[in-house]
Design a protein around this motif. Sequence first.
Motif, mmCIF file in Angstrom:
data_model
loop_
_atom_site.group_PDB
_atom_site.id
_atom_site.type_symbol
_atom_site.label_atom_id
_atom_site.label_comp_id
_atom_site.label_asym_id
_atom_site.label_seq_id
_atom_site.Cartn_x
_atom_site.Cartn_y
_atom_site.Cartn_z
ATOM 1 N N GLN A 176 0.826 -1.190 0.000
ATOM 2 C CA GLN A 176 0.000 0.000 0.000
ATOM 3 C C GLN A 176 0.869 1.253 0.000
ATOM 4 N N ASN A 177 0.266 2.378 -0.337
ATOM 5 C CA ASN A 177 1.027 3.621 -0.486
ATOM 6 C C ASN A 177 1.684 4.080 0.809
ATOM 7 N N ASP A 178 1.143 3.672 1.945
ATOM 8 C CA ASP A 178 1.708 4.108 3.217
ATOM 9 C C ASP A 178 2.764 3.137 3.745
ATOM 10 N N GLY A 179 3.167 2.154 2.925
ATOM 11 C CA GLY A 179 4.231 1.253 3.323
ATOM 12 C C GLY A 179 3.780 -0.035 3.976
ATOM 13 N N ILE A 180 2.481 -0.215 4.190
ATOM 14 C CA ILE A 180 1.966 -1.475 4.729
ATOM 15 C C ILE A 180 2.105 -2.556 3.661
ATOM 16 N N ASP A 231 -10.571 -8.424 10.312
ATOM 17 C CA ASP A 231 -9.459 -8.560 11.253
ATOM 18 C C ASP A 231 -8.169 -7.982 10.674
ATOM 19 N N ILE A 232 -7.929 -8.226 9.391
ATOM 20 C CA ILE A 232 -6.716 -7.726 8.743
ATOM 21 C C ILE A 232 -6.713 -6.205 8.710
ATOM 22 N N ASP A 233 -7.847 -5.613 8.338
ATOM 23 C CA ASP A 233 -7.939 -4.144 8.290
ATOM 24 C C ASP A 233 -7.744 -3.533 9.675
ATOM 25 N N PHE A 234 -8.275 -4.212 10.696
ATOM 26 C CA PHE A 234 -8.118 -3.713 12.058
ATOM 27 C C PHE A 234 -6.648 -3.719 12.459
ATOM 28 N N LYS A 235 -5.934 -4.813 12.151
ATOM 29 C CA LYS A 235 -4.520 -4.906 12.499
ATOM 30 C C LYS A 235 -3.693 -3.885 11.719
ATOM 31 N N LYS A 236 -4.047 -3.637 10.482
ATOM 32 C CA LYS A 236 -3.328 -2.637 9.699
ATOM 33 C C LYS A 236 -3.425 -1.271 10.373
ATOM 34 N N GLU A 237 -4.603 -0.940 10.869
ATOM 35 C CA GLU A 237 -4.779 0.350 11.526
ATOM 36 C C GLU A 237 -3.999 0.399 12.839
ATOM 37 N N GLU A 238 -3.966 -0.719 13.576
ATOM 38 C CA GLU A 238 -3.175 -0.789 14.800
ATOM 39 C C GLU A 238 -1.688 -0.605 14.500
ATOM 40 N N ILE A 239 -1.219 -1.209 13.424
ATOM 41 C CA ILE A 239 0.186 -1.078 13.024
ATOM 42 C C ILE A 239 0.504 0.368 12.675
ATOM 43 N N ARG A 240 -0.363 1.021 11.914
ATOM 44 C CA ARG A 240 -0.142 2.429 11.548
ATOM 45 C C ARG A 240 -0.024 3.301 12.795
ATOM 46 N N ASN A 251 23.969 -1.804 -4.072
ATOM 47 C CA ASN A 251 24.812 -2.765 -4.776
ATOM 48 C C ASN A 251 24.337 -3.140 -6.174
ATOM 49 N N SER A 252 23.075 -2.943 -6.487
ATOM 50 C CA SER A 252 22.555 -3.310 -7.807
ATOM 51 C C SER A 252 21.423 -2.374 -8.193
ATOM 52 N N LYS A 253 21.806 -1.181 -8.634
ATOM 53 C CA LYS A 253 20.797 -0.155 -8.946
ATOM 54 C C LYS A 253 19.862 -0.604 -10.065
ATOM 55 N N CYS A 254 20.383 -1.379 -11.023
ATOM 56 C CA CYS A 254 19.529 -1.814 -12.132
ATOM 57 C C CYS A 254 18.444 -2.775 -11.643
ATOM 58 N N HIS A 255 18.795 -3.662 -10.723
ATOM 59 C CA HIS A 255 17.805 -4.580 -10.156
ATOM 60 C C HIS A 255 16.801 -3.797 -9.311
ATOM 61 N N TYR A 256 17.304 -2.875 -8.528
ATOM 62 C CA TYR A 256 16.432 -2.037 -7.700
ATOM 63 C C TYR A 256 15.437 -1.265 -8.568
ATOM 64 N N ASP A 257 15.931 -0.612 -9.616
ATOM 65 C CA ASP A 257 15.064 0.166 -10.494
ATOM 66 C C ASP A 257 14.007 -0.708 -11.159
ATOM 67 N N ALA A 258 14.402 -1.947 -11.543
ATOM 68 C CA ALA A 258 13.459 -2.857 -12.183
ATOM 69 C C ALA A 258 12.353 -3.249 -11.199
ATOM 70 N N CYS A 259 12.720 -3.447 -9.930
ATOM 71 C CA CYS A 259 11.718 -3.782 -8.907
ATOM 72 C C CYS A 259 10.778 -2.618 -8.658
ATOM 73 N N VAL A 260 11.303 -1.406 -8.632
ATOM 74 C CA VAL A 260 10.457 -0.213 -8.457
ATOM 75 C C VAL A 260 9.483 -0.105 -9.627
ATOM 76 N N GLN A 261 9.991 -0.298 -10.840
ATOM 77 C CA GLN A 261 9.140 -0.212 -12.026
ATOM 78 C C GLN A 261 8.061 -1.278 -12.017
ATOM 79 N N ALA A 262 8.392 -2.456 -11.489
ATOM 80 C CA ALA A 262 7.399 -3.548 -11.421
ATOM 81 C C ALA A 262 6.416 -3.357 -10.279
ATOM 82 N N GLY A 263 6.694 -2.398 -9.382
ATOM 83 C CA GLY A 263 5.793 -2.121 -8.271
ATOM 84 C C GLY A 263 5.903 -3.086 -7.110
ATOM 85 N N VAL A 264 7.064 -3.765 -7.000
ATOM 86 C CA VAL A 264 7.226 -4.749 -5.921
ATOM 87 C C VAL A 264 8.028 -4.197 -4.744
ATOM 88 N N ILE A 265 8.639 -3.022 -4.888
ATOM 89 C CA ILE A 265 9.272 -2.332 -3.761
ATOM 90 C C ILE A 265 8.969 -0.840 -3.885
#
Length: 272
Positions: A105-109, A213-222, A258-272
């Motif tokens: 999620q956009n807030d890092g959850i 339950d999941i939504d409740f825990k997410k709010e507790e974590i935030r 250590n691997s900017k190209c791998h990092y950038d590819a992950c950002v582009q794929a939306g996985v980090i």
Amino acid sequence: MMINNGGNEANQAGAMSELEIEKKFPVSDDPIAFDNLQRTLSRLGFEMTHQEEFIDWYFDLPAWHLTLNDIWVRYREKKREIDTNTDEWKGVWQIKRGDINSSRQNDGITSYQEFQGAAAEELILDLLSNTTIVTEDSHAVEAEQFNSLDFAKGDVPHLDGAEKLVPFSKFKIPDSLDDSNFRGLKVDIDRTDMGFAVGEVEAVFQSSGSLEDIDFKKEEIRKLVMILTSFGQNKDVRNEKKGNVLSMGKLEYYLQVNSKCHYDACVQAGVI
């Protein structure tokens, strides 16, 4: 490239998986700020249960076929004391599997299905047997160069039948603090050998939980992350407009350095 969800082995492993909901937060390298963080945890009812040391290896197929599909294969070795003069390192295979459309999620959850031990090994082999690799992938050259890092062959963990996997990351966490569960939440504080530290607030559900339950825990974590980052932490990383506190994880930091190209590819794929 195509990755299927797997066959019978994956279905059997699914019964032994956990759903981990997590949000990371920055940890200051200032001793006073760190003491403030520990005192805040204590006031909230958390107690440090143990301190440990471990090494994380991460593996993928050529051209990052797994990571770009939000599948993270890890081998974690933990240091264990046999007696006062003897230590040993014991490792276990783990896998975190997310859904690119909903795991972050956009807030890092983040939400990941996690497997370890025999269940993880079965799922890894099943994924590899159901993966079709397209050799002309645009990331193949960069991945091949990065995967050629000089890891000592005798040190690389091995899983029979998973010879296609190659290590792309290895780092040590010489100091990991684990604070006990409180109201269904757990806090980990990890300091790495890269000079990077991060905190994690997490809730774990066996197999799966109800959406309520999941939504409740997410709010507790935030709420807990906001409290922990309000007492002497690095407030410059806070997004005051959205009320978010964001921090990258250990592996994200490793890839960025250590691997900017791998990092950038992950950002582009939306996985980090």
